[in-house]
Design an enzyme around this catalytic site. Sequence first.
Site, PDB file in Angstrom:
ATOM      1  N   ARG A  10      -5.994   0.385 -13.303  1.00  0.00           N
ATOM      2  CA  ARG A  10      -7.225   0.181 -12.356  1.00  0.00           C
ATOM      3  C   ARG A  10      -8.643  -0.005 -12.995  1.00  0.00           C
ATOM      4  O   ARG A  10      -9.416  -0.390 -12.396  1.00  0.00           O
ATOM      5  CB  ARG A  10      -7.084   0.824 -11.036  1.00  0.00           C
ATOM      6  CG  ARG A  10      -6.401   0.150  -9.789  1.00  0.00           C
ATOM      7  CD  ARG A  10      -6.352   1.500  -8.775  1.00  0.00           C
ATOM      8  NE  ARG A  10      -6.547   0.828  -7.235  1.00  0.00           N
ATOM      9  CZ  ARG A  10      -5.568   1.003  -6.571  1.00  0.00           C
ATOM     10  NH1 ARG A  10      -4.342   1.237  -7.038  1.00  0.00           N
ATOM     11  NH2 ARG A  10      -5.563   0.523  -5.270  1.00  0.00           N
ATOM     12  N   ARG A  15      -2.499  -3.271   8.572  1.00  0.00           N
ATOM     13  CA  ARG A  15      -1.435  -2.642   7.745  1.00  0.00           C
ATOM     14  C   ARG A  15      -0.711  -1.344   8.483  1.00  0.00           C
ATOM     15  O   ARG A  15      -1.563  -0.340   8.947  1.00  0.00           O
ATOM     16  CB  ARG A  15      -1.990  -2.361   6.569  1.00  0.00           C
ATOM     17  CG  ARG A  15      -0.936  -1.576   5.570  1.00  0.00           C
ATOM     18  CD  ARG A  15      -1.121  -1.560   4.174  1.00  0.00           C
ATOM     19  NE  ARG A  15      -2.327  -0.855   3.666  1.00  0.00           N
ATOM     20  CZ  ARG A  15      -2.628  -0.719   2.537  1.00  0.00           C
ATOM     21  NH1 ARG A  15      -1.860  -1.550   1.537  1.00  0.00           N
ATOM     22  NH2 ARG A  15      -3.621  -0.104   2.228  1.00  0.00           N
ATOM     23  N   ARG A  25      -2.503   4.489   7.385  1.00  0.00           N
ATOM     24  CA  ARG A  25      -2.917   5.414   6.249  1.00  0.00           C
ATOM     25  C   ARG A  25      -4.345   6.153   6.522  1.00  0.00           C
ATOM     26  O   ARG A  25      -5.077   5.479   7.160  1.00  0.00           O
ATOM     27  CB  ARG A  25      -3.026   4.611   4.849  1.00  0.00           C
ATOM     28  CG  ARG A  25      -1.578   4.565   4.436  1.00  0.00           C
ATOM     29  CD  ARG A  25      -1.352   3.570   3.095  1.00  0.00           C
ATOM     30  NE  ARG A  25      -2.470   3.725   2.253  1.00  0.00           N
ATOM     31  CZ  ARG A  25      -2.824   2.727   1.199  1.00  0.00           C
ATOM     32  NH1 ARG A  25      -2.001   2.120   0.713  1.00  0.00           N
ATOM     33  NH2 ARG A  25      -3.835   2.746   0.380  1.00  0.00           N
ATOM     34  N   ARG A  56     -13.075   0.382  -0.756  1.00  0.00           N
ATOM     35  CA  ARG A  56     -12.175   0.267  -1.913  1.00  0.00           C
ATOM     36  C   ARG A  56     -12.073  -1.328  -2.239  1.00  0.00           C
ATOM     37  O   ARG A  56     -11.849  -1.411  -3.521  1.00  0.00           O
ATOM     38  CB  ARG A  56     -10.626   0.450  -1.098  1.00  0.00           C
ATOM     39  CG  ARG A  56     -10.309   2.045  -0.942  1.00  0.00           C
ATOM     40  CD  ARG A  56      -9.098   2.312  -0.648  1.00  0.00           C
ATOM     41  NE  ARG A  56      -8.162   1.674  -0.499  1.00  0.00           N
ATOM     42  CZ  ARG A  56      -7.507   1.608   0.932  1.00  0.00           C
ATOM     43  NH1 ARG A  56      -8.144   1.846   2.074  1.00  0.00           N
ATOM     44  NH2 ARG A  56      -6.565   0.563   1.097  1.00  0.00           N
ATOM     45  N   LYS A  83       0.600  -6.427  -3.008  1.00  0.00           N
ATOM     46  CA  LYS A  83       1.077  -5.935  -4.391  1.00  0.00           C
ATOM     47  C   LYS A  83       2.446  -5.272  -3.825  1.00  0.00           C
ATOM     48  O   LYS A  83       3.531  -5.337  -4.334  1.00  0.00           O
ATOM     49  CB  LYS A  83       0.360  -5.135  -5.146  1.00  0.00           C
ATOM     50  CG  LYS A  83      -0.808  -5.833  -5.800  1.00  0.00           C
ATOM     51  CD  LYS A  83      -1.807  -4.836  -6.500  1.00  0.00           C
ATOM     52  CE  LYS A  83      -2.243  -3.837  -5.643  1.00  0.00           C
ATOM     53  NZ  LYS A  83      -3.466  -4.179  -4.763  1.00  0.00           N
TER      54      LYS A  83
HETATM   55  P1  ADP Z   1      -1.336  -3.985  -1.501  1.00  0.00           P
HETATM   56  O1  ADP Z   1      -0.089  -3.076  -2.016  1.00  0.00           O
HETATM   57  O2  ADP Z   1      -1.786  -5.051  -2.482  1.00  0.00           O
HETATM   58  O3  ADP Z   1      -2.463  -2.972  -1.012  1.00  0.00           O
HETATM   59  P2  ADP Z   1       0.277  -4.622   0.953  1.00  0.00           P
HETATM   60  O4  ADP Z   1       1.619  -4.917   0.181  1.00  0.00           O
HETATM   61  O5  ADP Z   1       0.108  -3.148   1.419  1.00  0.00           O
HETATM   62  O6  ADP Z   1      -1.064  -4.735  -0.244  1.00  0.00           O
HETATM   63  O7  ADP Z   1      -0.119  -5.520   2.060  1.00  0.00           O
HETATM   64  C1  ADP Z   1      -1.232  -5.320   2.826  1.00  0.00           C
HETATM   65  C2  ADP Z   1      -1.159  -5.992   4.187  1.00  0.00           C
HETATM   66  O8  ADP Z   1      -1.057  -7.289   4.164  1.00  0.00           O
HETATM   67  C3  ADP Z   1      -0.021  -5.483   4.760  1.00  0.00           C
HETATM   68  O9  ADP Z   1      -0.210  -5.182   6.251  1.00  0.00           O
HETATM   69  C4  ADP Z   1       1.096  -6.547   4.609  1.00  0.00           C
HETATM   70  O10 ADP Z   1       2.231  -6.729   5.770  1.00  0.00           O
HETATM   71  C5  ADP Z   1       0.437  -7.796   4.826  1.00  0.00           C
HETATM   72  N1  ADP Z   1       0.801  -8.808   3.598  1.00  0.00           N
HETATM   73  C6  ADP Z   1       0.989  -8.668   2.588  1.00  0.00           C
HETATM   74  N2  ADP Z   1       1.488 -10.069   2.099  1.00  0.00           N
HETATM   75  C7  ADP Z   1       1.184 -10.960   3.088  1.00  0.00           C
HETATM   76  C8  ADP Z   1       1.137 -12.413   3.367  1.00  0.00           C
HETATM   77  N3  ADP Z   1       1.679 -13.027   1.959  1.00  0.00           N
HETATM   78  N4  ADP Z   1       0.858 -13.075   4.189  1.00  0.00           N
HETATM   79  C9  ADP Z   1       0.487 -12.160   5.092  1.00  0.00           C
HETATM   80  N5  ADP Z   1       0.338 -10.700   5.250  1.00  0.00           N
HETATM   81  C10 ADP Z   1       0.618 -10.382   4.196  1.00  0.00           C
HETATM   82  P1  ADP Z   2      -3.913  -0.307  -1.814  1.00  0.00           P
HETATM   83  O1  ADP Z   2      -2.586  -0.594  -1.625  1.00  0.00           O
HETATM   84  O2  ADP Z   2      -4.839  -0.272  -0.668  1.00  0.00           O
HETATM   85  O3  ADP Z   2      -4.628  -0.957  -2.944  1.00  0.00           O
HETATM   86  P2  ADP Z   2      -3.065   2.386  -3.208  1.00  0.00           P
HETATM   87  O4  ADP Z   2      -1.924   2.810  -2.321  1.00  0.00           O
HETATM   88  O5  ADP Z   2      -2.740   1.492  -4.619  1.00  0.00           O
HETATM   89  O6  ADP Z   2      -4.046   1.111  -2.346  1.00  0.00           O
HETATM   90  O7  ADP Z   2      -4.048   3.229  -3.625  1.00  0.00           O
HETATM   91  C1  ADP Z   2      -4.571   4.333  -2.737  1.00  0.00           C
HETATM   92  C2  ADP Z   2      -5.590   5.087  -3.376  1.00  0.00           C
HETATM   93  O8  ADP Z   2      -5.080   5.835  -4.421  1.00  0.00           O
HETATM   94  C3  ADP Z   2      -6.459   4.392  -4.211  1.00  0.00           C
HETATM   95  O9  ADP Z   2      -7.932   4.151  -3.183  1.00  0.00           O
HETATM   96  C4  ADP Z   2      -7.106   5.551  -5.190  1.00  0.00           C
HETATM   97  O10 ADP Z   2      -7.849   6.678  -4.687  1.00  0.00           O
HETATM   98  C5  ADP Z   2      -5.776   6.148  -5.734  1.00  0.00           C
HETATM   99  N1  ADP Z   2      -5.335   5.230  -6.735  1.00  0.00           N
HETATM  100  C6  ADP Z   2      -4.068   4.729  -6.483  1.00  0.00           C
HETATM  101  N2  ADP Z   2      -3.790   4.062  -7.914  1.00  0.00           N
HETATM  102  C7  ADP Z   2      -4.888   4.439  -8.697  1.00  0.00           C
HETATM  103  C8  ADP Z   2      -5.257   4.201 -10.068  1.00  0.00           C
HETATM  104  N3  ADP Z   2      -4.628   3.501 -11.120  1.00  0.00           N
HETATM  105  N4  ADP Z   2      -6.489   5.036 -10.422  1.00  0.00           N
HETATM  106  C9  ADP Z   2      -7.079   5.717  -9.895  1.00  0.00           C
HETATM  107  N5  ADP Z   2      -6.872   5.818  -8.422  1.00  0.00           N
HETATM  108  C10 ADP Z   2      -5.626   5.466  -8.037  1.00  0.00           C
END
Ligand code: ADP
Ligand code: ADP
Length: 222
Positions: free
Chosen positions: A89, A128, A161, A172, A14
């Site tokens: 969420r 990541r 992170r 998660r 995302k």
């Molecule tokens: P989210 O915000 O949904 O948690 P991230 O954008 O942080 O996901 O991506 C999670 C990990 O996967 C990062 O290390 C990113 O570089 C990698 N990643 C994201 N999209 C792809 C893809 N299409 N193919 C391979 N790796 C990806």
């Molecule tokens: P990821 O990229 O791994 O999906 P995020 O960066 O979106 O993780 O979120 C990290 C943490 O921040 C979550 O595990 C939660 O604790 C908090 N968080 C983020 N968005 C929300 C939400 N919409 N509601 C509740 N907690 C949230």
Amino acid sequence: MTYVVLMGGPGAGKGTQAKILCKKLGLPQIATGDLFRENLRENTELGQLARTYMNGGDLVPDEVTVGMVKERLSRPDCANGALLDGFPRTISQADALETLLAEMDERVHIVPYIHVNPDLLLQRLAGRWTCSACGRVYHVLFNPPKQDGICDLDGSALYQRDDDTAETQKHRIAVYFKQTAPLLDYYKNKGLLVEINGEQSIEQVQKELLQVIKESDRQRTD
Ligand code: ADP
Ligand code: ADP
């Protein structure tokens, strides 16, 4: 006006996609995880409230999260809409978003869902690394920086992170399936959900996301 809710499990891509999409569409990215991390860094009251939940991999309570999004949506850069990444969420957050937008005579227009299987989600999270300055994310295997540990864009150090430990990652993903996945049906029933195969290259996922968002814009302006 375009309000996009980007859905997908933790690690689906995302954040990676939202950053590029927002530039292309001229929309602000509202990433609740990023907003919480900013508050943690600055040690604000909100950050102190969120810390234990985040470090444990649990969701921050809805009232706190919704209040933060409400404030963010009221800022001038959201005049043409926004792309929400990581919010809502829970069903209760989705209801609150509907109410917030209705107060502005607006609504969610499209919900692209980046689908990635759970075992791959875990591999994505495990590798990541994030830029400490600009927030761009990399992956040690799938999307490595040109130089180890250094951001391609601004040369700043990359970090892992605090909530990207093996234990929290698994938790998660479980929290996602329990509390967030029910939102897929919620948006499907409203006719807003569009599934994208997230197990493709970053470029291909980007292309498909852009297509579905532009198509939804076109349908509304025709
Ligand atoms: P989210 O915000 O949904 O948690 P991230 O954008 O942080 O996901 O991506 C999670 C990990 O996967 C990062 O290390 C990113 O570089 C990698 N990643 C994201 N999209 C792809 C893809 N299409 N193919 C391979 N790796 C990806
Ligand atoms: P990821 O990229 O791994 O999906 P995020 O960066 O979106 O993780 O979120 C990290 C943490 O921040 C979550 O595990 C939660 O604790 C908090 N968080 C983020 N968005 C929300 C939400 N919409 N509601 C509740 N907690 C949230």
